[in-house]
Design an enzyme around this catalytic site. Structure first.
Site, PDB file in Angstrom:
ATOM      1  CB  ILE A 129      -0.954   0.007   1.206  1.00 19.08           C
ATOM      2  CG1 ILE A 129      -1.955  -1.159   1.114  1.00 19.08           C
ATOM      3  CG2 ILE A 129      -1.699   1.334   1.302  1.00 19.08           C
ATOM      4  CD1 ILE A 129      -2.891  -1.096  -0.081  1.00 19.08           C
ATOM      5  CD  GLU A 130       2.723   3.675   3.846  1.00 16.66           C
ATOM      6  OE1 GLU A 130       3.052   4.656   3.146  1.00 16.66           O
ATOM      7  OE2 GLU A 130       2.043   3.775   4.882  1.00 16.66           O
ATOM      8  CB  THR A 131       6.630   2.200  -1.467  1.00 15.51           C
ATOM      9  OG1 THR A 131       7.028   0.947  -0.874  1.00 15.51           O
ATOM     10  CG2 THR A 131       6.723   3.302  -0.443  1.00 15.51           C
TER      11      THR A 131
END
Length: 335
Positions: A122-124
């Protein structure tokens, strides 16, 4: 020539950037004094900070981006599109490629590999997209100019300069998110300093590498807020069905558990798809859909631990559901 849509935000930032000379900003004196008193910066080091602040670019669009983050503006239908096939495939690949580090993190901190992978996804997108905005510009702009959160960003700017000194990094060279988060794990500077780990024993604590990001995420969930530390073996969410309208004042989408399962289910408002011990602390999650309906879940302690990473319900739900999908895919392939 028509630009790809993905390049438009970056072009906007580049064309709107302007030198701000934050080195002469009234708040700069407070920052420099804190660096001297709290972190032992020498006169030469303070001169370097002044020079960096003077060269920082003012990016006022970042304030609007922070205020209009997708977690604040989208329905769950739109936000959940992030749980796509490429992220599921990427999560399965990371579980295989980083298995020794994920297994070690689970043993040390109790956090399942699929949850750590989901955070990275989700982040990167598993370290592929870590941000293209200079952290110096992001934190200086918002630390000096954000209308409601300047204290938070000013504190992170302070930690950023300490990070750069201690990790021997050039403040002008580090890139990250519009909020100033860095690396595959997207740690803010304060958390990078306090909670990052050198998990592969190579080149110090480098959160742009997946092994260090894996270990640091597990460490974060255990140490960031001890009262909300990860509980080994407990789930994050339980599907629920609405049986009757929730009374006015019922807490939904809060920041912590607000009820116990027994009392909540006896009230007849919701039915859970899994039996829970009556004294289990839970929260009610209500997700708005594009068709005007709502989706309901019961959130447990570990769901709110994920919310310490990003305090938005949609974010934690995306992590929880992506982790489930990754785990389901692995189980299906093992049959």
């Amino acid at each position: 020539m028509r630009l790809p849509l993905a390049l438009a935000p970056l072009l906007l930032l580049c064309t709107a950037a302007a030198s701000a000379d934050y080195g002469s900003h009234p708040k700069a004196a407070t920052l420099l004094e804190r660096l001297r008193q709290e972190h032992g910066f020498s006169a030469a080091e303070l001169d370097s900070v002044r020079a960096a602040l003077s060269e920082a670019q003012r990016l006022p669009q970042l304030v609007e981006m922070e205020q209009k983050a997708p977690e604040r503006t989208e329905t769950w239908t739109r936000y959940s599109s992030r749980i796509d096939q490429s992220r599921i495939d990427g999560g399965v690949a990371v579980l295989r490629d980083q298995q020794p580090f994920l297994d070690r993190a689970e043993e040390e901190f109790g956090v399942p590999p699929a949850v750590i992978a989901a955070i990275l996804g989700i982040e990167t997108r598993y370290g592929r997209i870590t941000g293209n905005i200079r952290v110096l510009d992001a934190l200086a702009t918002q630390g000096f100019e954000h209308p409601t959160r300047s204290a938070f960003f000013a504190s992170e700017l302070e930690h950023f300069f300490v990070f750069c000194r201690d990790f021997r990094r050039d403040p002008a060279a580090i890139k990250g998110s519009y909020a100033g988060a860095m690396g595959a794990a997207q740690f803010m500077p304060s958390n990078y300093r306090r909670l990052s780990l050198d998990y592969d024993g190579e080149n110090g604590r480098d959160l742009w590498t997946l092994p260090d990001a894996v270990g640091s995420i597990g460490h974060y969930f255990m140490r960031y807020r001890p009262s909300q530390a990860w509980r080994r073996g407990e789930p994050l969410i339980i599907p629920a069905r609405l049986l009757a309208p929730l009374p006015a004042g019922t807490e939904v989408n809060g920041k912590a558990t607000a009820y116990n399962a027994g009392a909540l289910l006896r009230a007849g408002w919701l039915a859970a798809d899994v039996d829970l011990p009556p004294d289990t602390p839970v929260g009610i999650i209500q997700l708005p859909l594009d068709d005007g309906s709502q989706e309901y879940w019961l959130a447990l302690h570990n769901f709110y631990t994920v919310m310490t990473y990003n305090p938005r319900t949609f974010y934690a739900m995306a992590v929880a559901q992506l982790a489930q999908r990754i785990q389901q895919r692995l189980a299906a392939e093992a049959r």
